[in-house]
Design an enzyme around this catalytic site. Structure first.
Site, PDB file in Angstrom:
ATOM      1  N   HIS A 366       0.859  -1.202  -0.021  1.00  0.00           N
ATOM      2  CA  HIS A 366       0.128  -0.007  -0.096  1.00  0.00           C
ATOM      3  C   HIS A 366       0.947   1.251   0.068  1.00  0.00           C
ATOM      4  O   HIS A 366       0.628   2.243  -0.807  1.00  0.00           O
ATOM      5  CB  HIS A 366      -0.656  -0.135   1.249  1.00  0.00           C
ATOM      6  CG  HIS A 366      -1.727   1.093   1.505  1.00  0.00           C
ATOM      7  ND1 HIS A 366      -3.091   1.079   1.449  1.00  0.00           N
ATOM      8  CD2 HIS A 366      -1.480   2.371   1.747  1.00  0.00           C
ATOM      9  CE1 HIS A 366      -3.565   2.179   1.605  1.00  0.00           C
ATOM     10  NE2 HIS A 366      -2.519   2.998   1.836  1.00  0.00           N
ATOM     11  N   GLU A 367       1.818   1.146   0.890  1.00  0.00           N
ATOM     12  CA  GLU A 367       2.713   2.502   0.910  1.00  0.00           C
ATOM     13  C   GLU A 367       3.413   2.819  -0.439  1.00  0.00           C
ATOM     14  O   GLU A 367       3.225   3.901  -0.728  1.00  0.00           O
ATOM     15  CB  GLU A 367       4.057   1.997   1.980  1.00  0.00           C
ATOM     16  CG  GLU A 367       3.329   2.135   3.382  1.00  0.00           C
ATOM     17  CD  GLU A 367       2.833   3.743   3.947  1.00  0.00           C
ATOM     18  OE1 GLU A 367       3.215   4.396   3.120  1.00  0.00           O
ATOM     19  OE2 GLU A 367       2.385   3.640   4.917  1.00  0.00           O
ATOM     20  N   HIS A 370       1.501   4.205  -3.046  1.00  0.00           N
ATOM     21  CA  HIS A 370       1.265   5.766  -2.994  1.00  0.00           C
ATOM     22  C   HIS A 370       2.328   6.404  -3.940  1.00  0.00           C
ATOM     23  O   HIS A 370       2.191   7.496  -4.481  1.00  0.00           O
ATOM     24  CB  HIS A 370       1.344   6.419  -1.557  1.00  0.00           C
ATOM     25  CG  HIS A 370      -0.252   6.048  -0.809  1.00  0.00           C
ATOM     26  ND1 HIS A 370      -1.186   6.532  -1.423  1.00  0.00           N
ATOM     27  CD2 HIS A 370      -0.397   5.465   0.149  1.00  0.00           C
ATOM     28  CE1 HIS A 370      -2.029   6.261  -0.536  1.00  0.00           C
ATOM     29  NE2 HIS A 370      -1.520   5.410   0.419  1.00  0.00           N
ATOM     30  N   GLU A 390      -6.133   6.581  -2.529  1.00  0.00           N
ATOM     31  CA  GLU A 390      -6.325   5.388  -1.346  1.00  0.00           C
ATOM     32  C   GLU A 390      -6.496   4.250  -1.802  1.00  0.00           C
ATOM     33  O   GLU A 390      -5.982   3.285  -1.539  1.00  0.00           O
ATOM     34  CB  GLU A 390      -7.201   5.914  -0.082  1.00  0.00           C
ATOM     35  CG  GLU A 390      -6.497   6.579   0.928  1.00  0.00           C
ATOM     36  CD  GLU A 390      -5.633   5.853   1.444  1.00  0.00           C
ATOM     37  OE1 GLU A 390      -5.820   4.799   1.972  1.00  0.00           O
ATOM     38  OE2 GLU A 390      -4.315   6.647   1.695  1.00  0.00           O
ATOM     39  N   HIS A 454     -10.008   7.633   3.160  1.00  0.00           N
ATOM     40  CA  HIS A 454      -9.884   6.446   3.643  1.00  0.00           C
ATOM     41  C   HIS A 454     -11.324   5.582   3.755  1.00  0.00           C
ATOM     42  O   HIS A 454     -11.296   4.539   3.560  1.00  0.00           O
ATOM     43  CB  HIS A 454      -9.065   6.047   4.971  1.00  0.00           C
ATOM     44  CG  HIS A 454      -7.717   6.866   5.164  1.00  0.00           C
ATOM     45  ND1 HIS A 454      -7.431   7.850   5.633  1.00  0.00           N
ATOM     46  CD2 HIS A 454      -6.716   6.286   4.553  1.00  0.00           C
ATOM     47  CE1 HIS A 454      -6.460   8.182   5.612  1.00  0.00           C
ATOM     48  NE2 HIS A 454      -5.778   7.212   4.671  1.00  0.00           N
TER      49      HIS A 454
END
Length: 552
Positions: A366-367, A370, A390, A454
């Site tokens: 996920h990080e 981004h 997101e 989110h």
């Protein structure tokens, strides 16, 4: 900065960009699952991206920049506008998609990014713009002072928890995020947010009236043996120098893992080193010398790099072969994680009591995703585009988890299920029915853009699950799902591998900084058409699935 989930001031928790995140290898799919294993060995689709060498990509960027003035004229830009190449994607069939930033009278145009699609023969076939109106302002001389803009930004940053008394900087820009382009100031304020997350607040102020136009956070977010907390015992690529090993992965762009020792430093911290090539104990410790969290972070970076390369032919976050770096043990009992594009790094807190690090595999994926979004579409981290930002990280983080095929952390459509951030064993988010987290939206509505990003991400997460697996009840890798549809339609799903290819192509060639859900529908349909054809089952499935989440 994009954190894993919403800050504690929110009523409930939700995963953020910082944790803030494809040929997938799926195993153990059962009962009615439509997901298809993807090994990366199938013949590439004509519209799939090529894996370019660093030299080839650099040469293509230079070529497109050299032609930028001619391109600007061809696509009808004004005489005061110039194009600056940000990225290039070349398809297997030779089609090139060039992503440009735009300037006007020498000023950056925020929200003016665009993608030019060029045929193998060099003919312009189309343009995807973040803002379709002509960029033109009456004057580039502001009526308010920069000090007034900075004061406004400092007030906004203070509300987020920053104690900074001066802005990090301000610049004149053209703001094209609204209906009519205007001269504006972009002011950046640093410091920390109220939960300890670094603050990098960007505030856009009308340079004529002093009105705040927009704001967003810029913190978005040798073979050794790693005994990880979440993924079991894994192999890690490390570096030996003399008699000392370090968590440096030279085979993946030089990725390094650093120890911040429970500080909130903006620096790299201390590189993890060892006299043996064994890392971690498989259990968490509150000590600042704990290596287990570092083993998890290094493994997550390794699998994410491999996923993007095997699935999309992408070499690193910027597609330039350069690795990011990871920092663990950030802050004390910091219950979050984040990506920061400025430092080009991932940062992980240790969670409650400093014994629950947020370093699970899907969080790592996920990080770093981004970072991919920041260096491709650049989806603004606010409103509907923020929800899509997101969701992209959730989608790709899920892809990483399935790709890794790790028996200790099997692939699923749950986000953050390993880190137990809610304290009751439940995951942070559910892709099959997002509302199960208590805050996320299953379907689009006119108010979805008002939700924390989110939660607004739920619409796209639900779309991806339905497109991959279809609606109704089923069990996949031992996890039970039951996905509804807005219109009561029954959907079969086209398989996760195809759904990932469609989303990635849309992100890298059809989404822009201001893409909303309606535009995402258009972009993914364009991607499906390019990959599979407008008469394909995949194209029809994309259209039907967006309708099933009320995006028409």
């Amino acid at each position: 900065m994009t954190p894993l989930y919403a800050r504690h001031k929110r009523t409930t928790l939700a995963i953020a960009t910082a944790v803030a995140a494809g040929a997938l290898l799926a195993t153990g799919v059962t009962t009615g699952a439509s997901a298809q294993p993807a090994t990366g060995k199938a013949a590439p689709l004509a519209a799939a991206p090529q894996l370019l060498s660093n030299a080839a990509r650099t040469a293509l960027v230079k070529e497109k920049q050299a032609d930028a003035a001619e391109t600007a004229t061809q696509i009808g830009l004004g005489t005061k506008e110039k194009l600056v190449v940000k990225d290039v994607v070349k398809d297997v069939d030779g089609t090139v998609h060039t992503r440009y930033e735009r300037t006007y009278a020498g000023l950056p145009v925020l929200g003016g990014d665009l993608v030019v699609h060029t045929s193998p023969a060099g003919k312009t076939e189309g343009v995807t713009k973040a803002h379709s109106a002509t960029i033109k302002v009456a004057t580039v001389t502001p009526k308010i002072t920069v000090a007034k803009a900075e004061k406004q930004a400092l007030t906004a940053a203070k509300a987020a928890g920053s104690d900074k008394t001066a802005a990090d900087g301000a610049r004149k820009v053209i703001w094209a995020g609204g209906a009519t382009p205007v001269l504006a100031y972009e002011t950046v304020v640093g410091g920390l947010q109220d939960d300890g997350t670094p603050n990098k607040l960007h505030v856009i102020t009308d340079a004529a009236t002093g009105k705040k136009l927009f704001e967003y956070q810029g913190i978005e977010n040798a073979t050794g043996t790693g005994k990880t907390l979440y993924s079991g015992t894994v192999s890690l690529t490390t570096t030996l120098s003399g008699t000392t090993y370090s968590l440096t992965d030279a085979s993946r762009g030089g990725h390094k893992t650093y120890n911040l020792k429970h500080t909130t430093s903006s620096g790299t911290g201390t590189l993890f080193t060892n006299t043996t090539n064994s890392w971690g104990t498989g259990t968490a410790s509150s000590s600042t010398t704990d290596v287990t969290a570092a083993a998890d972070a290094a493994y997550g970076a390794q699998e994410t790099w491999d996923f993007y390369k095997a699935t999309f032919g992408r070499s690193g976050i910027k597609n330039d072969g350069v690795g990011a770096y990871s920092r663990v043990h950030y802050g004390s009992s910091y219950v979050n994680a984040f990506w920061d594009d400025d430092c080009f790094c991932m940062t992980y807190g240790d969670g409650s009591s400093n014994t629950h690090p947020l370093t699970s595999l899907d969080v790592a994926g996920h990080e770093m995703s981004h970072g991919v979004t920041a260096n491709t579409a650049g989806l603004n981290y606010s409103g509907e585009s923020g929800g899509l930002n997101e969701a992209t990280s959730d989608i790709m983080g899920t892809g990483v988890e399935f790709y890794a095929a790790n028996s200790s952390d099997v692939g699923d459509y749950l986000i953050g299920e390993k880190i137990n951030i809610n304290g009751d064993g439940t995951p942070l988010r559910y892709m099959d029915q997002p509302s199960k987290d208590g805050g996320s939206a299953n379907y689009w509505s006119s108010s979805v853009g008002n939700l924390d990003v989110h939660y607004s991400s739920g619409v796209a997460n639900h779309f991806f699950y339905l497109l991959s697996e279809g609606s109704g009840s089923k069990t996949i890798n031992g996890v039970a799902y039951n996905s509804p549809t807005y219109n009561g339609a029954t959907l079969a799903g086209i398989g996760r591998a195809k759904a990932l290819q469609i989303w990635y192509k849309a992100l890298t060639t059809y989404f822009t900084s201001t893409t909303n859900y309606k535009s995402a529908r258009t972009g993914t349909l364009s991607a499906a058409a390019a990959l599979y054809g407008t008469s394909s089952a995949e194209y029809a499935a994309v259209a039907a699935t967006w309708t099933a989440v009320n995006v028409t």
